[in-house]
Enzyme design. Sequence first.
Site, mmCIF file in Angstrom:
data_model
loop_
_atom_site.group_PDB
_atom_site.id
_atom_site.type_symbol
_atom_site.label_atom_id
_atom_site.label_comp_id
_atom_site.label_asym_id
_atom_site.label_seq_id
_atom_site.Cartn_x
_atom_site.Cartn_y
_atom_site.Cartn_z
ATOM 1 N N ASN A 92 0.811 -1.211 0.000
ATOM 2 C CA ASN A 92 0.000 0.000 0.000
ATOM 3 C C ASN A 92 0.850 1.269 0.000
ATOM 4 O OD1 ASN A 92 -2.426 1.770 0.829
ATOM 5 N ND2 ASN A 92 -1.033 2.002 2.559
ATOM 6 N N TYR A 158 3.902 9.651 -10.519
ATOM 7 C CA TYR A 158 3.065 8.795 -9.672
ATOM 8 C C TYR A 158 2.212 7.834 -10.499
ATOM 9 C CZ TYR A 158 -0.608 7.365 -6.436
ATOM 10 O OH TYR A 158 -1.485 6.622 -5.697
ATOM 11 N N MET A 195 -3.006 11.693 0.991
ATOM 12 C CA MET A 195 -2.371 11.680 -0.329
ATOM 13 C C MET A 195 -3.289 12.290 -1.388
ATOM 14 S SD MET A 195 -0.585 8.585 -2.490
ATOM 15 C CE MET A 195 0.896 8.540 -1.474
#
Length: 239
Positions: A92, A158, A195
């Site tokens: 994760n 990302y 996030m």
Amino acid sequence: GNISNNPYAWSFNTMQSPKRVIVTGASRGIGRALVDRFLDLGHEVWALSRNTDELEKIKGIHPVSIDLSDEQQIVDCVQSCDVDHFDAVINNAGMLINKPFAETTYADFEAVYRVNVFGAAQLIRHLLPLLTTDSHILNISSMGGVNGTAKFPGLAAYSSSKGALGILTELLAEEFKDNGPRCNALALGAVQTEMLAEAFPDYKAPVSAAQMATYIVDFSLNGHHLYNGKVLPISQSTP
């Protein structure tokens, strides 16, 4: 019924014997919610994070301070676990850098990939002796890392790293299909976490970290009876 004889039994099998699970990125957001949910269900949790200050306060878990970009720390972590197997590993942990592509540096991309791709790969590799055909590797990807979905400026490093994690999932499932763990990925849409706030400061997600954690925990313990090598979109919305 026995799971091996009845592939549908798992979805009704809420009373499970305690499992041993690893959760990375366990100090906040979905990772912390996963730790809480596993603990509520009576499972044994190894909670990996760079910062374990808050995790140290939780009774009944194994907090492990680790920088997943450092392979030696991964080796030390696995050796310190002192168990004969793990039932589930949830990759994760994630690093997100939000800036226009033209301003990103080699170091930016490397930092993101070191955690999101290389760290996950090396943790899995070093854990292999402790994973069986009944174990489940679950990689947490993102809708932004799936081909053909909406993409957003500033997330080149990302989202592309999450795309790599999805392909890695498919490859590992193929390599391990005969005598190793099952391997799947969940490509998450918008979940209200720290996030998400870094990527979309003004956006309010329709799904909480606790809601998503409930689903992920169930899937990590049961989903591999029906799925292997799949990257599954889990999304109400993408900002």
